[in-house]
Design a protein around this motif. Structure first.
Motif, PDB file in Angstrom:
ATOM      1  N   VAL A 115     -92.470  19.742 -11.614  1.00 42.62           N
ATOM      2  CA  VAL A 115     -92.368  18.402 -11.033  1.00 42.62           C
ATOM      3  C   VAL A 115     -92.357  17.348 -12.142  1.00 42.62           C
ATOM      4  O   VAL A 115     -91.589  16.385 -12.088  1.00 42.62           O
ATOM      5  CB  VAL A 115     -93.496  18.147 -10.011  1.00 42.62           C
ATOM      6  CG1 VAL A 115     -93.539  16.696  -9.570  1.00 42.62           C
ATOM      7  CG2 VAL A 115     -93.330  19.078  -8.815  1.00 42.62           C
ATOM      8  N   GLY A 116     -93.173  17.544 -13.165  1.00 41.40           N
ATOM      9  CA  GLY A 116     -93.182  16.619 -14.290  1.00 41.40           C
ATOM     10  C   GLY A 116     -91.844  16.565 -15.016  1.00 41.40           C
ATOM     11  O   GLY A 116     -91.417  15.506 -15.471  1.00 41.40           O
ATOM     12  N   ARG A 117     -91.165  17.699 -15.099  1.00 45.23           N
ATOM     13  CA  ARG A 117     -89.865  17.744 -15.784  1.00 45.23           C
ATOM     14  C   ARG A 117     -88.719  17.233 -14.919  1.00 45.23           C
ATOM     15  O   ARG A 117     -87.852  16.526 -15.401  1.00 45.23           O
ATOM     16  CB  ARG A 117     -89.535  19.175 -16.225  1.00 45.23           C
ATOM     17  CG  ARG A 117     -90.219  19.546 -17.523  1.00 45.23           C
ATOM     18  CD  ARG A 117     -89.716  20.864 -18.035  1.00 45.23           C
ATOM     19  NE  ARG A 117     -90.286  21.909 -17.195  1.00 45.23           N
ATOM     20  CZ  ARG A 117     -89.739  23.090 -16.983  1.00 45.23           C
ATOM     21  NH1 ARG A 117     -88.593  23.406 -17.530  1.00 45.23           N
ATOM     22  NH2 ARG A 117     -90.325  23.972 -16.216  1.00 45.23           N
ATOM     23  N   PHE A 118     -88.700  17.602 -13.624  1.00 40.24           N
ATOM     24  CA  PHE A 118     -87.552  17.300 -12.769  1.00 40.24           C
ATOM     25  C   PHE A 118     -87.720  16.031 -11.935  1.00 40.24           C
ATOM     26  O   PHE A 118     -86.741  15.496 -11.448  1.00 40.24           O
ATOM     27  CB  PHE A 118     -87.217  18.506 -11.880  1.00 40.24           C
ATOM     28  CG  PHE A 118     -86.598  19.626 -12.658  1.00 40.24           C
ATOM     29  CD1 PHE A 118     -85.232  19.655 -12.883  1.00 40.24           C
ATOM     30  CD2 PHE A 118     -87.379  20.634 -13.194  1.00 40.24           C
ATOM     31  CE1 PHE A 118     -84.650  20.668 -13.617  1.00 40.24           C
ATOM     32  CE2 PHE A 118     -86.812  21.664 -13.929  1.00 40.24           C
ATOM     33  CZ  PHE A 118     -85.441  21.679 -14.147  1.00 40.24           C
ATOM     34  N   ARG A 119     -88.952  15.566 -11.748  1.00 37.72           N
ATOM     35  CA  ARG A 119     -89.270  14.295 -11.095  1.00 37.72           C
ATOM     36  C   ARG A 119     -88.632  14.106  -9.711  1.00 37.72           C
ATOM     37  O   ARG A 119     -87.970  13.100  -9.453  1.00 37.72           O
ATOM     38  CB  ARG A 119     -88.879  13.123 -12.004  1.00 37.72           C
ATOM     39  CG  ARG A 119     -89.395  13.205 -13.435  1.00 37.72           C
ATOM     40  CD  ARG A 119     -90.860  13.155 -13.583  1.00 37.72           C
ATOM     41  NE  ARG A 119     -91.366  11.839 -13.202  1.00 37.72           N
ATOM     42  CZ  ARG A 119     -92.623  11.599 -12.923  1.00 37.72           C
ATOM     43  NH1 ARG A 119     -93.509  12.559 -12.980  1.00 37.72           N
ATOM     44  NH2 ARG A 119     -93.013  10.403 -12.582  1.00 37.72           N
ATOM     45  N   PRO A 120     -88.812  15.049  -8.792  1.00 38.68           N
ATOM     46  CA  PRO A 120     -88.290  14.837  -7.433  1.00 38.68           C
ATOM     47  C   PRO A 120     -89.011  13.666  -6.775  1.00 38.68           C
ATOM     48  O   PRO A 120     -90.132  13.327  -7.159  1.00 38.68           O
ATOM     49  CB  PRO A 120     -88.623  16.150  -6.723  1.00 38.68           C
ATOM     50  CG  PRO A 120     -89.842  16.644  -7.437  1.00 38.68           C
ATOM     51  CD  PRO A 120     -89.630  16.258  -8.879  1.00 38.68           C
ATOM     52  N   ARG A 121     -88.381  13.083  -5.781  1.00 37.26           N
ATOM     53  CA  ARG A 121     -88.988  11.956  -5.075  1.00 37.26           C
ATOM     54  C   ARG A 121     -90.175  12.392  -4.227  1.00 37.26           C
ATOM     55  O   ARG A 121     -91.096  11.630  -4.003  1.00 37.26           O
ATOM     56  CB  ARG A 121     -87.943  11.260  -4.218  1.00 37.26           C
ATOM     57  CG  ARG A 121     -86.997  10.447  -5.047  1.00 37.26           C
ATOM     58  CD  ARG A 121     -85.701  10.122  -4.332  1.00 37.26           C
ATOM     59  NE  ARG A 121     -84.775   9.476  -5.251  1.00 37.26           N
ATOM     60  CZ  ARG A 121     -84.077  10.121  -6.185  1.00 37.26           C
ATOM     61  NH1 ARG A 121     -84.190  11.428  -6.331  1.00 37.26           N
ATOM     62  NH2 ARG A 121     -83.270   9.467  -6.995  1.00 37.26           N
ATOM     63  N   LEU A 122     -90.125  13.648  -3.754  1.00 38.67           N
ATOM     64  CA  LEU A 122     -91.194  14.179  -2.909  1.00 38.67           C
ATOM     65  C   LEU A 122     -91.297  15.676  -3.152  1.00 38.67           C
ATOM     66  O   LEU A 122     -90.284  16.359  -3.314  1.00 38.67           O
ATOM     67  CB  LEU A 122     -90.867  13.919  -1.430  1.00 38.67           C
ATOM     68  CG  LEU A 122     -91.894  14.391  -0.405  1.00 38.67           C
ATOM     69  CD1 LEU A 122     -93.098  13.448  -0.389  1.00 38.67           C
ATOM     70  CD2 LEU A 122     -91.270  14.431   0.979  1.00 38.67           C
ATOM     71  N   VAL A 123     -92.520  16.187  -3.147  1.00 38.74           N
ATOM     72  CA  VAL A 123     -92.772  17.618  -3.269  1.00 38.74           C
ATOM     73  C   VAL A 123     -93.244  18.113  -1.910  1.00 38.74           C
ATOM     74  O   VAL A 123     -94.210  17.571  -1.358  1.00 38.74           O
ATOM     75  CB  VAL A 123     -93.842  17.926  -4.336  1.00 38.74           C
ATOM     76  CG1 VAL A 123     -94.084  19.423  -4.436  1.00 38.74           C
ATOM     77  CG2 VAL A 123     -93.437  17.332  -5.684  1.00 38.74           C
ATOM     78  N   ALA A 124     -92.546  19.098  -1.361  1.00 38.59           N
ATOM     79  CA  ALA A 124     -92.904  19.672  -0.061  1.00 38.59           C
ATOM     80  C   ALA A 124     -93.404  21.094  -0.274  1.00 38.59           C
ATOM     81  O   ALA A 124     -92.622  21.996  -0.603  1.00 38.59           O
ATOM     82  CB  ALA A 124     -91.693  19.674   0.868  1.00 38.59           C
ATOM     83  N   VAL A 125     -94.700  21.296  -0.123  1.00 34.83           N
ATOM     84  CA  VAL A 125     -95.270  22.632  -0.267  1.00 34.83           C
ATOM     85  C   VAL A 125     -95.244  23.285   1.105  1.00 34.83           C
ATOM     86  O   VAL A 125     -95.802  22.760   2.068  1.00 34.83           O
ATOM     87  CB  VAL A 125     -96.700  22.577  -0.845  1.00 34.83           C
ATOM     88  CG1 VAL A 125     -97.284  23.982  -0.956  1.00 34.83           C
ATOM     89  CG2 VAL A 125     -96.694  21.893  -2.215  1.00 34.83           C
ATOM     90  N   VAL A 126     -94.590  24.423   1.173  1.00 33.78           N
ATOM     91  CA  VAL A 126     -94.356  25.111   2.441  1.00 33.78           C
ATOM     92  C   VAL A 126     -95.413  26.217   2.591  1.00 33.78           C
ATOM     93  O   VAL A 126     -95.233  27.326   2.109  1.00 33.78           O
ATOM     94  CB  VAL A 126     -92.923  25.679   2.489  1.00 33.78           C
ATOM     95  CG1 VAL A 126     -92.641  26.311   3.839  1.00 33.78           C
ATOM     96  CG2 VAL A 126     -91.905  24.588   2.190  1.00 33.78           C
ATOM     97  N   GLY A 127     -96.518  25.861   3.230  1.00 32.67           N
ATOM     98  CA  GLY A 127     -97.617  26.798   3.444  1.00 32.67           C
ATOM     99  C   GLY A 127     -98.951  26.141   3.149  1.00 32.67           C
ATOM    100  O   GLY A 127     -99.339  26.017   1.990  1.00 32.67           O
ATOM    101  N   VAL A 128     -99.644  25.718   4.191  1.00 30.99           N
ATOM    102  CA  VAL A 128    -100.886  24.956   4.014  1.00 30.99           C
ATOM    103  C   VAL A 128    -102.006  25.811   3.413  1.00 30.99           C
ATOM    104  O   VAL A 128    -102.760  25.334   2.558  1.00 30.99           O
ATOM    105  CB  VAL A 128    -101.326  24.267   5.329  1.00 30.99           C
ATOM    106  CG1 VAL A 128    -101.733  25.266   6.394  1.00 30.99           C
ATOM    107  CG2 VAL A 128    -102.433  23.257   5.073  1.00 30.99           C
ATOM    108  N   SER A 129    -102.125  27.065   3.809  1.00 33.22           N
ATOM    109  CA  SER A 129    -103.213  27.906   3.270  1.00 33.22           C
ATOM    110  C   SER A 129    -103.052  28.116   1.772  1.00 33.22           C
ATOM    111  O   SER A 129    -104.029  28.032   1.015  1.00 33.22           O
ATOM    112  CB  SER A 129    -103.250  29.258   3.988  1.00 33.22           C
ATOM    113  OG  SER A 129    -103.565  29.064   5.353  1.00 33.22           O
ATOM    114  N   ALA A 130    -101.836  28.373   1.329  1.00 29.65           N
ATOM    115  CA  ALA A 130    -101.591  28.550  -0.104  1.00 29.65           C
ATOM    116  C   ALA A 130    -101.851  27.254  -0.857  1.00 29.65           C
ATOM    117  O   ALA A 130    -102.419  27.263  -1.952  1.00 29.65           O
ATOM    118  CB  ALA A 130    -100.164  29.037  -0.335  1.00 29.65           C
TER     119      ALA A 130
END
Length: 188
Positions: A115-130
């Motif tokens: 994320v620091g390198r590619f700088r997306p506007r939003l990070v979507a983590v798919v899986g709440v337990s993980a």
């Protein structure tokens, strides 16, 4: 259009254990989706969210991220829509619960670097337990998070695996749509 992916054999799936698949990444993405880790099916085919029954591609389309339903073997087309995909843990397993807490925490560090390198506007983590384990947020729930990853906003989505019967496709798609409406304008 028929799928170009050949159905893996049992031997193919067994050989896929521990295999990694390539990220779909570019600078300036609107959303970087981060799965937990590849399934054996994904490891065998080289495509994210490839196992039949996984609802990621359908939820993505129903939420309006893509103009048509993409197949896993069309994952490179995500970049045309300013979307990317990676995993917390790179190794393929039969089930996400085969991963250790340390592997998930190491995945959080890897994701933070990406994320620091590619700088997306939003990070979507798919899986709440993980997400809870990887980022040390035991009370995290589906939806926007107060915490950021490398300065970028985070949204936690339900796991689209067919094993997650708690979330059916209409509800998954609605959560994906809700997130899509909140891609931060200030980063556009």
């Amino acid at each position: 259009m028929a799928s170009r992916v050949t159905r893996p054999t049992r031997a193919d799936l067994a050989a896929a254990r521990g295999r990694s698949i390539d990220d779909v990444l570019a600078p300036d993405l609107d959303v970087l989706f981060c799965g937990i880790n590849p399934s054996l099916w994904s490891g065998a085919t080289g495509h994210h969210f490839a196992r039949p029954g996984n609802r990621f591609w359908a939820a993505l389309h129903r939420a309006g991220f893509t103009p048509r339903l993409l197949r896993p073997d069309e994952q490179a087309e995500l970049l045309d829509h300013r979307l990317g995909v990676t995993n917390l843990v790179r190794k393929a397993t039969a089930r996400a619960d085969e991963l250790s807490e340390e592997e998930l925490r190491a995945g959080a560090r890897r994701l933070t670097d990406l994320v620091g390198r590619f700088r997306p506007r939003l990070v979507a983590v798919v899986g709440v337990s993980a997400y809870r384990v990887a980022f040390g947020r035991p009370r995290a729930a589906v939806g926007p998070q107060d915490e950021r990853i490398a300065g970028r906003p985070v949204w936690v989505l339900p796991n689209p695996s067919g094993l997650n019967a708690q979330w059916q496709l209409p509800a998954l798609a609605e959560e994906f749509r809700r997130m899509r409406e909140h891609v931060p304008e200030q980063y556009r």
